[in-house]
Design an enzyme around this catalytic site. Structure first.
Site, PDB file in Angstrom:
ATOM      1  CB  ALA A  22      -0.938  -0.027   1.203  1.00  0.00           C
ATOM      2  NE  ARG A  63      -3.563  -4.296  -6.297  1.00  0.00           N
ATOM      3  CZ  ARG A  63      -2.875  -5.011  -5.402  1.00  0.00           C
ATOM      4  NH1 ARG A  63      -1.650  -4.677  -5.055  1.00  0.00           N
ATOM      5  NH2 ARG A  63      -3.433  -6.081  -4.845  1.00  0.00           N
ATOM      6  CB  CYS A 133       0.876  -9.819   3.254  1.00  0.00           C
ATOM      7  SG  CYS A 133       0.871  -9.169   1.557  1.00  0.00           S
ATOM      8  CB  ALA A 137       3.898  -0.311   8.345  1.00  0.00           C
ATOM      9  CG  ASP A 202      -3.672  -3.174   1.614  1.00  0.00           C
ATOM     10  OD1 ASP A 202      -3.419  -4.215   2.247  1.00  0.00           O
ATOM     11  OD2 ASP A 202      -3.034  -2.801   0.612  1.00  0.00           O
TER      12      ASP A 202
HETATM   13  C1  RUB Z   1      -0.002  -5.959   0.434  1.00  0.00           C
HETATM   14  C2  RUB Z   1      -0.579  -5.978   1.813  1.00  0.00           C
HETATM   15  C3  RUB Z   1       0.211  -5.264   2.881  1.00  0.00           C
HETATM   16  C4  RUB Z   1      -0.336  -3.832   2.988  1.00  0.00           C
HETATM   17  C5  RUB Z   1       0.523  -2.965   3.892  1.00  0.00           C
HETATM   18  O1  RUB Z   1      -0.927  -6.438  -0.523  1.00  0.00           O
HETATM   19  O2  RUB Z   1      -1.660  -6.435   2.065  1.00  0.00           O
HETATM   20  O3  RUB Z   1       0.049  -5.896   4.119  1.00  0.00           O
HETATM   21  O4  RUB Z   1      -0.371  -3.249   1.712  1.00  0.00           O
HETATM   22  O5  RUB Z   1       1.790  -2.791   3.320  1.00  0.00           O
HETATM   23  P1  RUB Z   1      -0.511  -6.505  -2.076  1.00  0.00           P
HETATM   24  P2  RUB Z   1       2.704  -1.523   3.627  1.00  0.00           P
HETATM   25  O6  RUB Z   1       0.690  -7.364  -2.169  1.00  0.00           O
HETATM   26  O7  RUB Z   1      -1.716  -7.079  -2.734  1.00  0.00           O
HETATM   27  O8  RUB Z   1      -0.236  -5.090  -2.524  1.00  0.00           O
HETATM   28  O9  RUB Z   1       2.897  -1.495   5.113  1.00  0.00           O
HETATM   29  O10 RUB Z   1       3.970  -1.781   2.862  1.00  0.00           O
HETATM   30  O11 RUB Z   1       1.968  -0.307   3.137  1.00  0.00           O
END
Ligand code: RUB
Length: 327
Positions: A22, A63, A133, A137, A202
């Site tokens: 995200a 997205r 995932c 963060a 997200d």
């Molecule tokens: C990524 C996902 C991450 C969040 C937070 O999904 O679900 O947990 O986006 O990430 P995808 P960040 O792979 O479908 O993009 O902390 O890097 O913003």
């Protein structure tokens, strides 16, 4: 106007998930706006702003779930729009856009660092952490805790179907953190060994619900059952202002061929495939949200975000001002 190839590559990269996560898609989207801005060849401010608006719309449609994407684009767009409303010429509008893009990227990167610093305080020596995932963060919290000398271990889910968990395991092990990769369905089996679940987001809704990678809500449920604390690392720009007005966050459904190969489906014509990319975890299953401004309960995230966004207190022609993203 034909948009530059570099812009279209970013658009395609976000759609196809070559660029993902995200926070990153927010930062890449504003970089893409800068590319478009630099390529606009006009002295007519109205024409300039219309082109920026078109590019913004394309980026926002790539997205649907990660709200950091529209929030980042709106942050830049509103700054330029305000400059346009005050009668500035194209050169000044381009300068304003460039400054806004740079500011957003700085705000975003600083936020991830700060979340790491703040969140690490909640990780104890000898903790075993489960993550899901690939969240910058969440990784920032884990890596900061490790660098503070805490002896921690991590279980990373593989995160089917796109296997982002492998990225996480690779990143953490490179830092020297003992990391075990597990299949998603092994989460409840390992939960008794886990001290804390640390994940990203997200989007966060006005009621404190956290939208994150599919499977997060099952993990939170298993953690709740085992009395394991769930910590979410989320920048304040993960707040979805639309949810204040009762709108639901759209959950992206991705193509079936991420789940099974085309040939398999052809050989089994009676089978259909569903592939939602995210799910919603209710606030009752989350203990804390770690933001760049401090730690809040999921229910209080809204109060923090309301101040940061200044929503409803924006200028008359803007239903929300994202210009107040201060750290
Ligand atoms: C990524 C996902 C991450 C969040 C937070 O999904 O679900 O947990 O986006 O990430 P995808 P960040 O792979 O479908 O993009 O902390 O890097 O913003």
């Amino acid at each position: 106007m034909k948009f530059p190839d570099e812009f279209l590559e970013i658009v395609e990269g976000i759609k196809s998930m070559k660029i993902r996560g995200a926070g990153l898609i927010g930062r890449k989207a504003v970089e893409a706006l800068k590319i478009v801005s630099d390529s606009i060849n006009t002295t007519d401010s109205k024409e300039y702003i219309e082109e920026i608006k078109k590019a913004a719309k394309i980026l926002i449609s790539t997205r649907p779930t990660a709200v950091s994407l529209p929030n980042a684009v709106r942050y830049v767009y509103y700054r330029v729009k305000r400059a346009y409303n005050s009668g500035l010429g194209v050169k000044e509008l381009k300068d304003t856009l460039r400054d806004a893009v740079n500011d957003f990227i700085t705000i975003s990167l600083n936020a991830i660092e700060k979340i790491g610093e703040i969140g690490a305080k909640r990780i104890e020596d000898e903790d075993t952490i489960l993550t899901h995932c690939n969240s910058q963060a969440a990784i920032s919290i884990i890596v900061h805790a490790f660098k503070q000398g805490k002896n921690i271990k991590v279980f990373a889910t593989e995160t089917r179907p796109k296997m982002q968990g492998r990225l996480t395991a690779k990143q953490l092990s490179k830092e020297g953190i003992p990391t075990t990769l597990i299949v998603d369905s092994a989460v409840r089996y390992f939960m008794p060994k886990i001290d804390k679940v640390v994940i990203g987001a997200d989007a966060i809704a006005a009621n404190g619900a956290v939208i994150n990678k599919i499977g997060t809500s099952l993990i939170a449920l298993a953690a709740h059952e085992a009395r394991v604390r769930v910590m979410v690392g989320a920048e304040t720009y993960k707040f979805s202002p639309e949810t204040v007005f009762g709108e639901l966050i759209k959950i992206e459904e991705r193509p079936y061929d991420e789940v099974v190969p085309e040939e398999w489906l052809k050989a089994n014509p009676g089978v259909s495939v569903r592939n939602p990319a995210f799910d919603v975890t209710p606030p009752e299953y989350i203990d804390v949200i770690i933001t760049e401004m401090g730690i809040v309960s999921p229910q209080s995230f809204f109060l923090l975000a309301k101040d940061v966004f200044g929503w409803m207190f924006g200028e008359k022609d803007e239903w929300i001002s994202l210009d107040t993203f201060h750290l």
